[in-house]
Design a protein around this motif. Structure first.
Motif, PDB file in Angstrom:
ATOM      1  N   ASP A 120      -2.252   2.517   1.298  1.00 36.86           N
ATOM      2  CA  ASP A 120      -1.228   3.554   1.454  1.00 36.86           C
ATOM      3  C   ASP A 120      -0.972   4.264   0.129  1.00 36.86           C
ATOM      4  OD1 ASP A 120      -0.974   2.809   4.066  1.00 36.86           O
ATOM      5  OD2 ASP A 120       0.929   1.761   3.838  1.00 36.86           O
ATOM      6  N   ARG A 121      -0.825   3.480  -0.931  1.00 33.87           N
ATOM      7  CA  ARG A 121      -0.559   4.075  -2.241  1.00 33.87           C
ATOM      8  C   ARG A 121      -1.742   4.897  -2.736  1.00 33.87           C
ATOM      9  NH1 ARG A 121      -0.256   0.122  -5.705  1.00 33.87           N
ATOM     10  NH2 ARG A 121      -0.140  -1.651  -4.286  1.00 33.87           N
ATOM     11  N   LEU A 122      -2.941   4.395  -2.511  1.00 35.70           N
ATOM     12  CA  LEU A 122      -4.135   5.135  -2.922  1.00 35.70           C
ATOM     13  C   LEU A 122      -4.183   6.510  -2.271  1.00 35.70           C
ATOM     14  CD1 LEU A 122      -6.911   2.386  -2.840  1.00 35.70           C
ATOM     15  CD2 LEU A 122      -6.322   3.814  -4.804  1.00 35.70           C
ATOM     16  N   MET A 123      -3.990   6.549  -0.956  1.00 34.04           N
ATOM     17  CA  MET A 123      -4.088   7.813  -0.238  1.00 34.04           C
ATOM     18  C   MET A 123      -2.980   8.774  -0.650  1.00 34.04           C
ATOM     19  SD  MET A 123      -6.794   7.546   1.506  1.00 34.04           S
ATOM     20  CE  MET A 123      -7.323   6.602   0.064  1.00 34.04           C
ATOM     21  N   SER A 124      -1.772   8.250  -0.774  1.00 35.81           N
ATOM     22  CA  SER A 124      -0.643   9.100  -1.130  1.00 35.81           C
ATOM     23  C   SER A 124      -0.752   9.606  -2.563  1.00 35.81           C
ATOM     24  CB  SER A 124       0.673   8.343  -0.939  1.00 35.81           C
ATOM     25  OG  SER A 124       0.828   7.979   0.417  1.00 35.81           O
ATOM     26  N   CYS A 125      -1.195   8.734  -3.466  1.00 30.39           N
ATOM     27  CA  CYS A 125      -1.327   9.155  -4.863  1.00 30.39           C
ATOM     28  C   CYS A 125      -2.461  10.154  -5.024  1.00 30.39           C
ATOM     29  CB  CYS A 125      -1.534   7.941  -5.763  1.00 30.39           C
ATOM     30  SG  CYS A 125      -0.054   6.911  -5.944  1.00 30.39           S
ATOM     31  N   LEU A 126      -3.544   9.980  -4.291  1.00 30.91           N
ATOM     32  CA  LEU A 126      -4.636  10.955  -4.356  1.00 30.91           C
ATOM     33  C   LEU A 126      -4.152  12.314  -3.874  1.00 30.91           C
ATOM     34  CD1 LEU A 126      -7.528  11.759  -4.855  1.00 30.91           C
ATOM     35  CD2 LEU A 126      -8.163  10.777  -2.641  1.00 30.91           C
ATOM     36  N   TYR A 127      -3.346  12.310  -2.827  1.00 32.36           N
ATOM     37  CA  TYR A 127      -2.786  13.565  -2.324  1.00 32.36           C
ATOM     38  C   TYR A 127      -1.870  14.208  -3.369  1.00 32.36           C
ATOM     39  CZ  TYR A 127      -0.353  16.810   0.777  1.00 32.36           C
ATOM     40  OH  TYR A 127       0.171  17.947   1.342  1.00 32.36           O
ATOM     41  N   MET A 128      -1.071  13.384  -4.039  1.00 32.50           N
ATOM     42  CA  MET A 128      -0.167  13.904  -5.066  1.00 32.50           C
ATOM     43  C   MET A 128      -0.931  14.420  -6.288  1.00 32.50           C
ATOM     44  SD  MET A 128       2.923  11.092  -4.954  1.00 32.50           S
ATOM     45  CE  MET A 128       3.945  11.970  -6.121  1.00 32.50           C
TER      46      MET A 128
END
Length: 419
Positions: A120-128
């Motif tokens: 979850d953090r990986l995907m959200s941080c990549l988006y950010m």
């Protein structure tokens, strides 16, 4: 507030110590105070500006060791609003922003596919990180981590995270340097072949996956075109040994072009069905008697339009790939289907004062209570459902970007759910 104004630096230091506190009640109250009282007064409180902006940035960076997703987004939004990281910030400041996001993504951690909190953090941080890439920061660390750890276990990822990953990769691809593109292309092509059958099949084709992967393939191949000679059998001459023109890759070329033809034909057939479905939807709109019926038809129309954009994009991506010396698309003139949908939704909301029904996945499931919760499991009416046969379901979680505290619970640090 008077104490804060009298000695801002010492007061901020004391406040942020409480944010690192193990007492959740105190921590929560301090976070609310910082968000509602301190951040809005940054222009009044942060003087001298450069010194104090650096001080509060360092305090925030220290406090990010144990935060929820919503808290991280709040802090990042504030940091990005500081003049220290503004439009005229030097490259090292932009890179610092990216390093904050990369740190939150735990890119130095060993990856475990069962660790949903980390995914979850990986995907959200990549988006950010995407808007930071547009400012010149390097996406190498993210892409290398994904290529090494996530793509080899792609099949084991949760379904909604697969789509998140492919969309994020597609949006990151234009900012990739040639060296990273060379390393990433084989993995992208392998996935692309998985979702582009060599023969016509009765199995469903995930058109959104194909759109993402074809776009990523184009962008990466544009950076390093002759890499595709040994991957796809093309004959691109650059004068470098890596052209490998003396080797026979005929079978690879045949395999790849056959897959392109199959997906091209399926896209054309689906496009035809969706166009026919659109005509029926227009008739239904004329026959709708009340607002509820009209809203339902509007949602169907938006879903079908999104599906048409996906198919049209696939056809646009395939057409230049048929030749031995293909043309790889390296600009961003073709809008990815979900980006187009986002623009249309925003325009509709601004024009009518109401938020349009959410489309999911770029190929259209009607927004239902399920999709509002982050799962695109709503089903369109029968006619469009038939037309959409084979198109993928699911979508980017509606809360996947830190938009709601505690939306995802997984445990981080002292046990605070990250999202």
């Amino acid at each position: 507030m008077s104490v804060l104004r009298q000695d801002t630096k010492a007061s901020l230091t004391a406040l942020f110590k409480h944010i690192e506190s193990s007492d959740e009640n105190i921590r929560e109250k301090v976070l609310i105070f910082v968000k509602e009282k301190v951040f809005p007064l940054k222009h009044e409180l942060l003087h001298p500006q450069v010194e104090m902006e650096r001080h509060i940035t360092d305090l925030i960076k220290k406090s990010l060791q144990d935060v929820t997703g919503a808290e991280f987004k709040m802090f990042m939004d504030f940091v990005k609003s500081l003049s220290l990281f503004g439009e005229n910030a030097p490259p090292e400041r932009v890179q610092e922003l990216l390093e904050i996001v990369e740190g939150q993504a735990d890119l130095d951690a060993q990856f475990n596919v069962s660790d949903t909190d980390h995914i979850d953090r990986l995907m959200s941080c990549l988006y950010m990180a995407l808007p930071i890439y547009t400012r010149g920061a390097s996406n190498s660390k993210f892409l290398n981590y994904i290529n090494k750890h996530l793509l080899p276990v792609f099949d084991k990822l949760p379904e909604d995270k697969k789509l998140d990953l492919l969309k994020n990769l597609a949006e990151s691809a234009p900012y990739t340097v040639a060296q990273d593109a060379r390393h990433l292309l084989p993995s992208i092509l392998q996935l692309l072949k998985k979702y582009m059958p060599r023969r016509k099949t009765s199995e469903e084709i995930n058109f959104t996956y194909v759109e993402c992967l074809l776009y990523t393939f184009h962008q990466l191949a544009h950076k390093t075109p002759n890499t595709t000679n040994s991957l796809c059998g093309y004959k691109i001459v650059t004068g470098q040994p890596s052209d490998r023109l003396g080797e026979d890759f005929t079978e690879l070329y045949k395999d790849f072009t056959e897959r392109l033809v199959v997906v091209e034909e399926l896209s054309k057939a689906t496009n035809k069905k969706l166009t026919q479905g659109m005509a029926e939807i227009n008739k239904a709109m004329s026959a709708a008697k009340d607002d509820n019926a009209k809203n339902e038809v509007k949602a169907r129309k938006q879903s079908t339009s999104s599906g048409l954009r996906t198919c049209n994009n696939i056809l646009a991506f395939i057409q230049p790939l048929h030749q031995k010396v293909p043309v790889f698309i390296g600009d961003r003139k073709i809008n990815l289907s979900w980006k187009e949908a986002a623009k249309a939704t925003t325009a509709s909301a601004n024009a009518g004062g109401k938020r349009a029904a959410t489309t999911v996945n770029g190929v259209g499931a009607v927004a239902t209570e399920a999709s509002k919760k982050g799962r695109g499991d709503g089903a369109p009416p029968a006619l469009v459902n038939r037309a959409l046969a084979g198109l993928s379901r699911g979508g980017r979680p509606g809360v996947a970007r830190g938009s709601g505290k505690g939306a995802w619970r997984g445990g981080r640090g002292r046990g605070r759910g990250y999202w």
